[in-house]
Structure formats: structure tokens, C-alpha cells
Design a protein around this motif. Structure first.
Motif, PDB file in Angstrom:
ATOM      1  N   ALA A  73      38.829 -10.759 -24.225  1.00  0.00           N
ATOM      2  CA  ALA A  73      38.919 -12.215 -24.090  1.00  0.00           C
ATOM      3  C   ALA A  73      37.533 -12.842 -24.070  1.00  0.00           C
ATOM      4  N   GLN A  74      36.586 -12.165 -23.453  1.00  0.00           N
ATOM      5  CA  GLN A  74      35.223 -12.675 -23.377  1.00  0.00           C
ATOM      6  C   GLN A  74      34.612 -12.776 -24.767  1.00  0.00           C
ATOM      7  N   ARG A  75      34.891 -11.799 -25.610  1.00  0.00           N
ATOM      8  CA  ARG A  75      34.374 -11.844 -26.982  1.00  0.00           C
ATOM      9  C   ARG A  75      35.059 -12.944 -27.788  1.00  0.00           C
ATOM     10  N   ALA A  76      36.339 -13.162 -27.541  1.00  0.00           N
ATOM     11  CA  ALA A  76      37.080 -14.165 -28.296  1.00  0.00           C
ATOM     12  C   ALA A  76      36.781 -15.588 -27.822  1.00  0.00           C
ATOM     13  N   LYS A  77      36.760 -15.814 -26.517  1.00  0.00           N
ATOM     14  CA  LYS A  77      36.564 -17.159 -25.948  1.00  0.00           C
ATOM     15  C   LYS A  77      35.540 -17.105 -24.819  1.00  0.00           C
ATOM     16  N   PRO A  78      34.249 -17.000 -25.118  1.00  0.00           N
ATOM     17  CA  PRO A  78      33.256 -16.836 -24.047  1.00  0.00           C
ATOM     18  C   PRO A  78      33.159 -18.026 -23.095  1.00  0.00           C
ATOM     19  N   LYS A  79      33.383 -19.239 -23.582  1.00  0.00           N
ATOM     20  CA  LYS A  79      33.287 -20.407 -22.696  1.00  0.00           C
ATOM     21  C   LYS A  79      34.400 -20.435 -21.660  1.00  0.00           C
ATOM     22  N   TRP A  80      35.550 -19.886 -21.982  1.00  0.00           N
ATOM     23  CA  TRP A  80      36.656 -19.868 -21.033  1.00  0.00           C
ATOM     24  C   TRP A  80      36.471 -18.777 -19.989  1.00  0.00           C
ATOM     25  N   VAL A  81      35.873 -17.679 -20.376  1.00  0.00           N
ATOM     26  CA  VAL A  81      35.765 -16.516 -19.503  1.00  0.00           C
ATOM     27  C   VAL A  81      34.532 -16.588 -18.598  1.00  0.00           C
ATOM     28  N   TYR A  82      33.500 -17.297 -19.026  1.00  0.00           N
ATOM     29  CA  TYR A  82      32.248 -17.329 -18.282  1.00  0.00           C
ATOM     30  C   TYR A  82      32.409 -17.756 -16.827  1.00  0.00           C
ATOM     31  N   PRO A  83      33.213 -18.774 -16.485  1.00  0.00           N
ATOM     32  CA  PRO A  83      33.364 -19.130 -15.061  1.00  0.00           C
ATOM     33  C   PRO A  83      33.919 -17.984 -14.215  1.00  0.00           C
ATOM     34  N   PHE A  84      34.840 -17.210 -14.775  1.00  0.00           N
ATOM     35  CA  PHE A  84      35.377 -16.078 -14.019  1.00  0.00           C
ATOM     36  C   PHE A  84      34.305 -15.025 -13.783  1.00  0.00           C
ATOM     37  N   ARG A  85      33.455 -14.823 -14.785  1.00  0.00           N
ATOM     38  CA  ARG A  85      32.355 -13.858 -14.614  1.00  0.00           C
ATOM     39  C   ARG A  85      31.421 -14.306 -13.497  1.00  0.00           C
ATOM     40  N   ARG A  86      31.128 -15.604 -13.437  1.00  0.00           N
ATOM     41  CA  ARG A  86      30.250 -16.108 -12.378  1.00  0.00           C
ATOM     42  C   ARG A  86      30.884 -15.955 -11.004  1.00  0.00           C
ATOM     43  N   LEU A  87      32.198 -16.093 -10.932  1.00  0.00           N
ATOM     44  CA  LEU A  87      32.884 -15.951  -9.645  1.00  0.00           C
ATOM     45  C   LEU A  87      33.035 -14.489  -9.227  1.00  0.00           C
ATOM     46  N   MET A  88      32.938 -13.554 -10.168  1.00  0.00           N
ATOM     47  CA  MET A  88      33.095 -12.142  -9.843  1.00  0.00           C
ATOM     48  C   MET A  88      31.795 -11.486  -9.399  1.00  0.00           C
ATOM     49  N   ARG A  89      30.687 -12.185  -9.428  1.00  0.00           N
ATOM     50  CA  ARG A  89      29.414 -11.599  -9.003  1.00  0.00           C
ATOM     51  C   ARG A  89      29.447 -11.292  -7.516  1.00  0.00           C
ATOM     52  N   LYS A  90      28.446 -10.534  -7.069  1.00  0.00           N
ATOM     53  CA  LYS A  90      28.383 -10.197  -5.639  1.00  0.00           C
ATOM     54  C   LYS A  90      28.162 -11.439  -4.789  1.00  0.00           C
ATOM     55  N   ASN A  91      27.304 -12.330  -5.240  1.00  0.00           N
ATOM     56  CA  ASN A  91      27.086 -13.611  -4.564  1.00  0.00           C
ATOM     57  C   ASN A  91      27.563 -14.718  -5.491  1.00  0.00           C
ATOM     58  N   PRO A  92      28.862 -15.036  -5.454  1.00  0.00           N
ATOM     59  CA  PRO A  92      29.391 -15.990  -6.433  1.00  0.00           C
ATOM     60  C   PRO A  92      28.866 -17.401  -6.213  1.00  0.00           C
ATOM     61  N   GLU A  93      28.720 -18.104  -7.309  1.00  0.00           N
ATOM     62  CA  GLU A  93      28.257 -19.486  -7.291  1.00  0.00           C
ATOM     63  C   GLU A  93      29.489 -20.380  -7.368  1.00  0.00           C
ATOM     64  N   ILE A  94      30.098 -20.644  -6.245  1.00  0.00           N
ATOM     65  CA  ILE A  94      31.389 -21.332  -6.234  1.00  0.00           C
ATOM     66  C   ILE A  94      31.243 -22.813  -6.577  1.00  0.00           C
ATOM     67  N   ALA A  95      30.360 -23.527  -5.889  1.00  0.00           N
ATOM     68  CA  ALA A  95      30.237 -24.964  -6.111  1.00  0.00           C
ATOM     69  C   ALA A  95      29.803 -25.296  -7.541  1.00  0.00           C
ATOM     70  N   PRO A  96      28.773 -24.638  -8.101  1.00  0.00           N
ATOM     71  CA  PRO A  96      28.410 -24.971  -9.486  1.00  0.00           C
ATOM     72  C   PRO A  96      29.515 -24.668 -10.492  1.00  0.00           C
ATOM     73  N   VAL A  97      30.281 -23.620 -10.264  1.00  0.00           N
ATOM     74  CA  VAL A  97      31.364 -23.291 -11.192  1.00  0.00           C
ATOM     75  C   VAL A  97      32.432 -24.385 -11.162  1.00  0.00           C
ATOM     76  N   PHE A  98      32.824 -24.805  -9.966  1.00  0.00           N
ATOM     77  CA  PHE A  98      33.853 -25.836  -9.893  1.00  0.00           C
ATOM     78  C   PHE A  98      33.339 -27.177 -10.409  1.00  0.00           C
ATOM     79  N   TRP A  99      32.053 -27.481 -10.199  1.00  0.00           N
ATOM     80  CA  TRP A  99      31.490 -28.715 -10.745  1.00  0.00           C
ATOM     81  C   TRP A  99      31.516 -28.674 -12.271  1.00  0.00           C
TER      82      TRP A  99
END
Length: 148
Positions: A73-99
């Protein structure tokens, strides 16, 4: 004199069956959370979206099949998947992702740039913050007097 060789103690590792059971339990919990998110999604507000996201993150962390699908899915639609990748990090960036997602949704809903409220609100907040910081530093400078 005899030399006795003893084996060093092996670090304790969980048996493979315990790892498999733990992974299966976490995947089951993730699927359960996704179902709860789907059930509460018709309620007013964005209540279902964060719950579904949490469930997806649990499933993705503990399922090899889901990871492979996620990569496809990441290869097919990177803009859709990128927020999930940011939320899966060890220190997720919650506020910037939701903004960022709020801006994307507003861009989809409101077509003209003049009527979009979120970027203007962000600029106003940024200007107010800069003015407050400028006034604060000016107050500090004037209160300090040099004594020779």
C-alpha cells in the motif's frame, strides 16, 4: 592440573510458542479495537478514526502478513500511508499528524483557497505568539540596567 570447560549460561529466551501466543494475542486485540472503532464511527465527531488507527498500529506491529500488505500500500499510495508510518514510530508525532490530516480534509471539502479557515487560524496564532515573545524579550532588555 586439569582444565574443566563449562558452558556459559545462555541468556533466557522465551520459547517460540510464547512469542507466537503473544503475537497472536496482540493481533486479536488490534482486530477487536478496529471493530470497536468501526462500531463507534457513526457517532458524531472523529471518535472512530483514532480508535481504528490504534488497532491498525497494533496489527501492523505484530503481523508479518499485514506488514507486507502495508508495504504494498505504501508503494501504491504513499501519501495515504505516510501518517500511519509517523504514528508507528517509537516517539509518534501525534499533533502534527492530526493537523496535517485536518488540512488535507479541509482541502478536499473546501475547494477555494480563500475560504479555508485552518491555515489562516494557524497564521494568526503564530503572529500572536511571535508578538508575545517579542514583547517579552523587550521587557527583559529594558529591565536590565548596566552598572559600571
Amino acid at each position: 592440573m586439569s582444565l574443566v570447560l563449562t558452558s556459559l549460561p545462555q541468556p533466557s529466551r522465551r520459547p517460540a510458542s510464547k512469542n507466537r501466543m503473544r503475537r497472536l494475542a496482540m493481533m486479536t486485540l488490534g482486530v477487536f479495537i478496529i471493530l470497536i472503532g468501526i462500531i463507534i464511527s457513526p457517532l458524531p465527531g472523529p471518535g472512530g478514526i483514532p480508535v481504528i488507527t490504534l488497532g491498525l498500529i497494533l496489527v501492523l506491529r505484530h503481523s508479518y502478513w499485514a506488514k507486507r500488505q502495508f508495504i504494498k500500500a505504501q508503494r501504491a499510495k504513499p501519501k495515504w500511508v505516510y501518517p500511519f508510518r509517523r504514528l508507528m514510530r517509537k516517539n509518534p508525532e501525534i499533533a502534527p499528524v492530526f493537523w496535517q490530516q485536518a488540512l488535507r480534509v479541509e482541502k478536499l471539502v473546501v475547494r477555494s483557497k480563500r475560504h479555508r479557515a485552518l491555515p489562516r487560524m494557524r497564521r494568526r496564532i503564530r503572529c500572536m505568539y511571535r508578538r508575545a515573545m517579542r514583547n517579552r524579550t523587550r521587557g527583559l532588555r529594558s529591565s536590565r540596567k548596566r552598572h559600571f
